[in-house]
Every structure is written in structure tokens, then in C-alpha cells.
Design a protein around this motif. Structure first.
Motif, PDB file in Angstrom:
ATOM      1  N   LEU A  72      31.506  29.888  35.568  1.00 58.16           N
ATOM      2  CA  LEU A  72      31.711  28.521  35.227  1.00 58.16           C
ATOM      3  C   LEU A  72      31.450  27.621  36.245  1.00 58.16           C
ATOM      4  CD1 LEU A  72      35.566  29.336  33.603  1.00 58.16           C
ATOM      5  CD2 LEU A  72      33.190  28.648  32.482  1.00 58.16           C
ATOM      6  N   ILE A  73      31.650  27.821  37.610  1.00 54.85           N
ATOM      7  CA  ILE A  73      31.160  26.799  38.579  1.00 54.85           C
ATOM      8  C   ILE A  73      29.835  26.678  38.665  1.00 54.85           C
ATOM      9  CG2 ILE A  73      31.186  26.632  40.991  1.00 54.85           C
ATOM     10  CD1 ILE A  73      33.853  28.305  41.430  1.00 54.85           C
ATOM     11  N   MET A 131      27.815  26.565  36.064  1.00 52.42           N
ATOM     12  CA  MET A 131      27.633  25.688  34.976  1.00 52.42           C
ATOM     13  C   MET A 131      27.787  24.106  35.219  1.00 52.42           C
ATOM     14  SD  MET A 131      29.548  27.793  31.739  1.00 52.42           S
ATOM     15  CE  MET A 131      29.878  26.206  30.734  1.00 52.42           C
ATOM     16  N   ALA A 132      28.603  23.859  36.354  1.00 54.10           N
ATOM     17  CA  ALA A 132      28.636  22.657  36.853  1.00 54.10           C
ATOM     18  C   ALA A 132      27.483  22.151  37.761  1.00 54.10           C
ATOM     19  CB  ALA A 132      30.054  22.355  37.313  1.00 54.10           C
ATOM     20  N   VAL A 135      33.192  19.630  40.512  1.00 53.93           N
ATOM     21  CA  VAL A 135      33.703  20.691  39.927  1.00 53.93           C
ATOM     22  C   VAL A 135      34.953  20.251  39.125  1.00 53.93           C
ATOM     23  CG1 VAL A 135      34.223  23.164  39.622  1.00 53.93           C
ATOM     24  CG2 VAL A 135      32.034  22.381  40.805  1.00 53.93           C
ATOM     25  N   PRO A 136      35.214  20.212  37.935  1.00 54.82           N
ATOM     26  CA  PRO A 136      36.841  19.960  37.574  1.00 54.82           C
ATOM     27  C   PRO A 136      37.777  20.851  38.258  1.00 54.82           C
ATOM     28  CG  PRO A 136      35.087  20.162  35.736  1.00 54.82           C
ATOM     29  CD  PRO A 136      34.593  20.619  37.016  1.00 54.82           C
ATOM     30  N   PHE A 191      40.425  21.999  37.190  1.00 57.53           N
ATOM     31  CA  PHE A 191      40.887  22.749  36.311  1.00 57.53           C
ATOM     32  C   PHE A 191      40.262  24.336  36.571  1.00 57.53           C
ATOM     33  CE2 PHE A 191      41.782  19.095  33.600  1.00 57.53           C
ATOM     34  CZ  PHE A 191      43.313  19.164  33.344  1.00 57.53           C
ATOM     35  N   ILE A 192      39.196  24.257  37.333  1.00 57.33           N
ATOM     36  CA  ILE A 192      38.932  25.668  37.782  1.00 57.33           C
ATOM     37  C   ILE A 192      40.031  26.382  38.362  1.00 57.33           C
ATOM     38  CG2 ILE A 192      38.158  25.103  40.192  1.00 57.33           C
ATOM     39  CD1 ILE A 192      36.219  27.269  37.682  1.00 57.33           C
ATOM     40  N   ASP A 196      43.112  26.608  37.515  1.00 59.77           N
ATOM     41  CA  ASP A 196      43.969  27.421  36.379  1.00 59.77           C
ATOM     42  C   ASP A 196      43.351  28.311  35.862  1.00 59.77           C
ATOM     43  OD1 ASP A 196      46.132  24.997  35.751  1.00 59.77           O
ATOM     44  OD2 ASP A 196      44.303  24.043  36.513  1.00 59.77           O
ATOM     45  N   VAL A 197      41.926  28.168  35.746  1.00 56.24           N
ATOM     46  CA  VAL A 197      41.073  29.247  34.992  1.00 56.24           C
ATOM     47  C   VAL A 197      41.039  30.585  36.153  1.00 56.24           C
ATOM     48  CG1 VAL A 197      38.718  29.666  34.202  1.00 56.24           C
ATOM     49  CG2 VAL A 197      39.543  27.440  34.030  1.00 56.24           C
ATOM     50  N   ALA A 248      44.529  32.361  35.647  1.00 53.74           N
ATOM     51  CA  ALA A 248      44.696  32.933  34.685  1.00 53.74           C
ATOM     52  C   ALA A 248      43.945  34.179  34.265  1.00 53.74           C
ATOM     53  CB  ALA A 248      44.377  32.010  33.302  1.00 53.74           C
ATOM     54  N   VAL A 249      42.575  34.136  34.717  1.00 48.42           N
ATOM     55  CA  VAL A 249      41.877  35.444  35.052  1.00 48.42           C
ATOM     56  C   VAL A 249      42.404  36.519  35.903  1.00 48.42           C
ATOM     57  CG1 VAL A 249      39.443  36.409  35.427  1.00 48.42           C
ATOM     58  CG2 VAL A 249      39.753  34.278  34.458  1.00 48.42           C
ATOM     59  N   LEU A 287      45.559  36.942  36.654  1.00 45.87           N
ATOM     60  CA  LEU A 287      46.722  37.434  36.042  1.00 45.87           C
ATOM     61  C   LEU A 287      46.212  38.371  35.164  1.00 45.87           C
ATOM     62  CD1 LEU A 287      49.550  37.539  35.069  1.00 45.87           C
ATOM     63  CD2 LEU A 287      49.081  35.738  33.443  1.00 45.87           C
ATOM     64  N   LEU A 288      44.970  38.330  34.215  1.00 45.05           N
ATOM     65  CA  LEU A 288      44.714  39.259  33.256  1.00 45.05           C
ATOM     66  C   LEU A 288      44.059  40.399  33.951  1.00 45.05           C
ATOM     67  CD1 LEU A 288      43.232  36.929  30.366  1.00 45.05           C
ATOM     68  CD2 LEU A 288      45.460  38.166  30.373  1.00 45.05           C
ATOM     69  N   VAL A 304      45.226  44.765  34.100  1.00 40.66           N
ATOM     70  CA  VAL A 304      44.261  45.931  33.849  1.00 40.66           C
ATOM     71  C   VAL A 304      44.531  46.777  35.200  1.00 40.66           C
ATOM     72  CG1 VAL A 304      41.918  46.646  33.553  1.00 40.66           C
ATOM     73  CG2 VAL A 304      42.659  44.521  32.329  1.00 40.66           C
TER      74      VAL A 304
END
Lengths: 313, 349
Positions: free
Chosen positions: B32-33, B35-36, B320-321, B323-324, B326-327, B330-331, B333-334, B338
Motif C-alpha cells: 500500500l505504501i 502505491m503512494a 503517504v496518507p 491512515f496507513i 489504521d491499516v 487492523a492487519v 490484529l487479523l 491467525v
């Protein structure tokens, strides 16, 4: 006091009820499909947010409105796939996984929006859906305006209720889905694969949730902004319980809810001296009250939140 | 492929799990980073520098971690008993609001330590009461507390908005919706001069130690664990499930309320409806990364604070926004979910 009643006689109120209900109908149907197969999907709030962003962005980038909705559905299904993978084959806590999906999907939506869209003083806008009067029927006084002068996705929402009810109650696929939510071991004994059924159900349900989110940015409003879903997903989760996991009752619940919302919006502008926050609290308080009222009588799918592992009881 | 329960969970595996989860999150978010148009390594280096690169940065990170320790602990103690308290955000705000309402004038006549104790207890009581509603609804009517605690977050935030625009409105705030300030004498002293870091951090760590001792050394701690692992077996063994869950709800809500109190008395000084950057929700991530262990909560809070403070600084430098952050959270956490699975199950082909 009479003014409060006058609002009820105004067709614009009832027209708004259907419009406000539309995202809730999609959301509650989506949650219902997941839960009837035995999977609680708390990813709903994030999936609606992502659907709202993706649907809007597709249109902003030149797709037509229907393509935008379709892309939103695909994005929702991808999130549903992720939730299904974590909770069905891996059997992880549906509560925590769902909350994780909500955090992930909404964070991703905000991140990509900031990355790809230049936001000035005001968020950029698209040309949203317009009301689509049904010929002849829309000419009927009052009823024509209320029922037959809606935006196209609203008609789609009503069709979706009928379709989901038909599939669940009248088709072999629906029977298999319901059975997976009640007793996955019996499904296995029938030679069907409960894991696969649950994965598909969660993906389909998540697609519906995303459609509800996309309605917000392509019909209710014409732009995307963070926190715009405003707990509608959580309200849908409450509505599924209120509806005893039945599509018809889910429609009724969404409409009742939207009625209170539309009514309080109009009351807000009329009644002076009452803080607006009290009106805004109403939908959330109402959801809790609805849950209390039905909690004792609700018939929960037997295997809801029970991970299925072959040969393990 | 099938899963088989391990006979015993190794401590090493539990210690490795969060690091593996964080690594997975950082690798996945690198895409994602990129991509920026920014190199992920540059971005992550920028985040580290932003969070620890200077004395000011370190104090900011620890300031951010202080309330997170308490909201994380609130989630951890509740989740351990399978009480799904997702209402930390609301409890935080109600604690903050209560401390401000009393701390503006009411308790100023008291000696400062007594006033602090009063505010802390009042804020904790407010948080506890807010969680008791959904806890009792679950115990009396069988209403799922996840949905009710989530809905109460929205209700509480609107209530805070109502208060700061009416009875607690600050007339000196030039029309900004913010509350009256806490009396200056009641603000928590700084831990490091010329920074926002305050003694609330020490308090949070002390609370963690107390909760750890209670959980590992008392009957209540054992009952909490039993209620969470298998409520029916626990009830059969004579554990008072209802009473235990009520106590857990009081403890969990009080901890989240206390987080609001130290944030108001510490760096902020008044209440607004935007004062929490999601402390309640981030607390859930903290609790899971800590594998619900009180001591792990401290480490996980510092990590989450690092990501947030670091991402803000990195975002300003690279575009880079932010909000990265928060992403990544969340990742993580998921991925942690696992990873925890593999600590309790092994895969058999």
C-alpha cells in the motif's frame, strides 16, 4: 401537536422512509444471509464503508452508476471472503475477526480515498442516481409518490428481499444454507460441504452489505467522507435479531426504523428548544430497545458462531 | 488439512506470535505504501524516527501510549472472561466528561491528592456504569453485548457533544465546541519537563501490575479465566458466573473510564468530541496483540502508539496518507488471530 401529526400526512415523509431504509435493507439482508449459514459478520460496518468508497470512486473515475454498484459488490465480496477464510476453515472467533474486518475495510477505504482523490475545501462530487418514476403507477396520488417515484436501487432492494426470501425458503441451495446454520454435521451427512456453503454465504452477504454502503454515496449523498456509515452496520446487526432472521420481517424492521429516522428528522426542524443530539440518539436507543424486546423470543440459528470442524463436536 | 489441539501451549510460541503478526502486517502494508510512490523502507524508517527520533518524539509516543494501556487492559480483562466489551470508546469519553464536570470547580476545594482520587473514582464509576448496562442486558435478557456496547459508543459521543455545547460549554473558546477546562491546579504533573508526558503513564503501569496480580493470584482471577474458557463447566464447578461477569464488567468499564480521566487531567485539559483518536477501538487491537496478558498490554500499547505517532510524522514528510497506521493495526490484529490459532493448534495433513 397537530403539526406533529401533519407530518404523517405528508407524502414526502413516506417517500423518505423508503430512501432511508434502502441501505438498511441491503445491510440487514446481507447480515441475515451470513447468519442463517451460521456466521456472524461484524465486518458489516467496514464493508459498508468500503462499498461506499469503492462505488463512489468508480463513478468518479468515469464508470456509470450501475457499474459502480457492481464494483462495490465485488469489493464487499472480497472482504467477505477474508472473513469467511478466517472464521470458517480456520474457525477463529467470529466476534474478533469481524471487528478486525471492520477496522481493516474502513481503514483501507480511508487510505485509498486519501491516496487517490484530491480533497479541497469540499469533497469532490459525482452525479448521483435520480428518482425513476415508474410509468402510470407513479401517477397514483400519494402512493405513486411514495412507492413509485424512488431511485432505482431502492426498487432493487425490494426485489432483493423477495429474491433472498425465495432462495432461502424455496430452493435446495437455500435449504442447504439454512441447514448449515442449524446443523452443519447433518449437511455433511447429506454429502454437501458445509465449509464451502458458509464461505459462499458470507461472500454473498458481504456483497449485499457493500451495496448498502454504495447507496449512501451514489444516491443518498454524492460524495464520500469518513465515518459516513455512522453505525448503520451495527443497527443492521440489531435488526437481524429483531427480524428473527426472516427476510420479510427484516424488510419490516428496516422500514420501521427508517420511519422513526425520517420522522425525527422532520420533528427536529419543528420542535424548538430540544437539543438536536437527543434526536440523533434515537436510532441507536431504538436499536437497543428492539433487541431487548425480542431477545427472549428470538429463535437463533442453532449453529450460529459455532465453528465447524469435521469430526469434532 | 486438519487442525489438532496442542496438549500444552508453549510460552515461546505465545511470545513469538505478536512479533510474527506485526511482521506480516508490515510486509503486507508495504504494498500500500509503494502505491503512494514511496519506498516502504523509507516510510518505515520515517515512522521509527517520527516515534523515537528525538526526545520530544519519545515523550509524544509515551503520551499516546498512556491511555492506550488502560483501554487495552479494559478490553483484555473483559475478553478473558468472554465479555465482549467493544464500548471502550464510549467509556473513555464518559470518564473524561465526568472528570471535567467535577474537576472544573466542584472538587477544587479539596486537597489536590484527594481531589485526584475523587475524580479518578468518579470517572471509573461512570465507565463501569456504562458497561454495566450491556452486561446486565446480556445476563438478564440474553442481548448480545457486542452490538449494545457499539451502539452505546454512538449514544455516549452524542451525549458528550450535547454537554460540551450546553451546560459544560466553554464561553472562552470562541464558539469552538469544547468544554470548560479542568482547574489548572488539578492537571497531572509532567514526567519530563517541557513535554506533554505526564505521571498518568506511571499510574497506568501500576494499574497493570495490580490487575496482573489480581488475575494470577486471587480467586476472582481464576474465576474470570474459568468463566471465559468454559462457562458451563465453570458453573458446574461452582463458579458464580453471573457475579463474576458483573465484577469483570465493573473492572473493565472502570479501566476505560480511567483512561479518559488521565487524558483530560494530563495532556488535554478539557473535553471535545474529537479528543480520542479511537483509543477505545485501538484498545481492542492492543488486547489481542498482548494475547490478553496484562504485561503484554504495556508493550502492545507502546507499539500501537509508535505506529500512530510515527505515521503522522512520516505522512507529513512523504505524503503517504496517515491512515496507513489504521491499516497496519487492523492487519496486525487479523494476523495475530491467525498466529494465536497456531499456538493452540497444529496442522496435520
Amino acid at each position: 401537536m397537530t403539526a406533529a401529526f401533519d407530518i404523517l400526512a405528508n407524502a414526502s415523509l413516506w417517500e423518505a422512509v423508503l430512501r432511508i431504509a434502502t441501505p438498511l435493507i441491503f445491510g440487514v439482508l446481507g447480515a441475515l444471509v451470513c447468519e442463517r449459514a451460521g456466521v456472524l459478520n461484524l465486518g458489516i460496518e467496514g464493508i459498508m464503508t468500503l462499498g461506499a468508497m469503492v462505488g463512489w470512486l468508480s463513478v468518479y473515475w468515469g464508470a456509470d452508476l450501475w457499474t459502480g454498484l457492481a464494483i462495490a459488490v465485488l469489493a464487499g465480496m472480497m472482504m467477505g471472503w477474508l472473513h469467511a477464510m478466517l472464521t470458517v476453515p480456520l474457525g477463529l472467533s467470529q466476534h474478533v475477526s469481524g471487528l478486525g474486518i471492520t477496522l481493516f475495510a474502513s481503514a483501507l477505504a480511508y487510505y485509498l480515498y486519501r491516496l487517490w482523490v484530491q480533497v479541497g475545501d469540499l469533497p469532490p462530487t459525482i452525479e448521483p442516481f435520480r428518482p425513476w418514476p415508474i410509468p402510470v403507477l407513479s401517477g397514483i396520488p400519494f402512493i405513486g409518490q411514495v412507492l413509485f417515484t424512488q431511485m432505482p436501487p431502492t426498487y432493487l432492494a425490494i426485489l432483493a428481499v423477495l429474491l433472498v426470501a425465495y432462495i432461502l425458503n424455496r430452493t435446495p441451495a437455500g435449504l442447504a444454507l439454512r441447514m448449515t446454520g442449524e446443523n452443519p454435521h447433518a449437511v455433511e451427512a447429506q454429502g454437501l460441504n458445509p465449509v464451502r456453503i458458509r464461505i459462499w454465504a458470507v461472500m454473498a452477504g458481504s456483497g449485499l452489505m457493500a451495496l448498502g454502503g454504495a447507496f449512501l454515496t451514489t444516491a443518498t449523498f454524492n460524495s464520500f467522507f469518513p465515518t459516513m456509515v455512522q453505525g448503520r452496520g451495527w443497527i443492521c446487526i440489531a435488526l437481524v435479531v429483531f427480524a428473527s432472521w426472516r427476510p420479510g420481517k427484516a424488510l419490516a424492521g428496516a422500514l420501521l426504523f427508517a420511519f422513526f429516522d425520517a420522522y425525527q428528522l422532520r420533528l427536529q426542524t419543528m420542535v424548538q428548544g430540544v437539543p438536536y443530539q437527543l434526536f440523533l440518539m434515537a436510532p441507536y436507543v431504538l436499536s437497543i430497545v428492539a433487541l431487548i424486546l425480542v431477545a427472549r423470543r428470538a429463535r437463533v440459528p442453532e449453529a450460529l458462531m459455532q465453528p465447524y470442524r469435521r469430526g469434532e463436536r | 488439512m486438519r487442525f489438532e489441539r496442542r496438549e500444552d501451549v508453549s510460552v515461546t510460541a505465545l511470545l513469538v506470535a505478536p512479533f510474527a503478526a506485526v511482521l506480516v502486517a508490515l510486509v503486507l502494508c508495504a504494498g500500500l505504501i509503494a502505491m503512494a510512490g514511496v519506498s516502504p523502507l523509507t516510510a518505515y524508517a520515517g515512522m521509527l524516527k517520527g516515534a523515537f527520533g528525538s526526545r520530544l518524539a519519545v515523550t509524544e509516543t509515551l503520551t499516546r501510549a498512556s491511555p492506550l494501556i488502560l483501554t487495552g487492559l479494559a478490553a483484555a480483562v473483559a475478553f478473558r472472561a468472554r465479555l465482549w466489551n467493544i464500548g471502550g470508546e464510549g467509556q473513555f469519553y464518559l470518564g473524561a466528561l465526568t472528570a471535567t464536570a467535577l474537576g472544573h470547580a466542584t472538587v477544587t476545594a479539596l486537597p489536590v491528592p484527594l481531589a485526584w482520587a475523587t475524580l479518578a473514582l468518579a470517572g471509573m464509576a461512570a465507565g463501569a456504569l456504562l458497561l454495566l448496562i450491556p452486561a446486565l442486558l446480556r445476563l438478564k435478557f440474553g442481548v448480545d453485548e457486542v452490538v449494545t456496547t457499539l451502539l452505546l459508543n454512538f449514544i455516549t459521543l452524542l451525549f458528550v457533544g450535547l454537554m460540551v455545547e450546553t451546560v459544560l460549554k466553554d464561553p472562552m473558546a470562541f464558539g469552538w465546541p469544547q468544554s470548560v477546562p479542568v482547574a489548572a491546579g488539578l492537571r497531572l504533573p509532567d514526567l519530563v519537563p517541557r513535554s506533554r508526558l505526564h505521571i498518568g503513564l506511571i499510574l497506568a503501569v501500576v494499574v497493570v501490575l495490580i490487575v496482573w496480580l489480581v488475575q494470577s493470584r486471587t480467586v476472582f482471577g481464576a474465576e474470570t479465566r474459568a468463566a471465559g474458557l468454559n462457562p458451563r463447566a465453570a458453573a458446574f464447578a461452582g463458579v458464580p458466573i453471573t457475579a463474576t461477569l458483573v465484577k469483570v464488567a465493573i473492572l473493565s468499564g472502570a479501566l476505560a473510564g480511567l483512561a479518559g480521566v488521565i487524558e483530560v487531567l494530563g495532556p488535554v485539559g478539557y473535553v471535545t468530541t474529537t479528543m480520542s483518536p479511537g483509543f477505545g477501538y485501538a484498545g481492542i487491537v492492543v488486547a489481542m496483540l498482548a494475547a490478553l496478558h496484562p504485561l503484554g498490554v504495556v508493550a502492545a500499547s507502546v507499539f500501537v502508539a509508535t505506529i500512530f505517532v510515527g505515521a503522522d510524522a512520516m505522512s507529513r514528510a512523504t505524503g503517504v496518507p496517515s491512515f496507513i497506521a489504521d491499516v497496519i493495526m487492523a492487519v496486525a490484529l487479523l494476523a495475530m488471530l491467525v498466529a494465536l490459532l497456531f499456538t493452540t493448534y497444529r496442522v496435520r495433513r
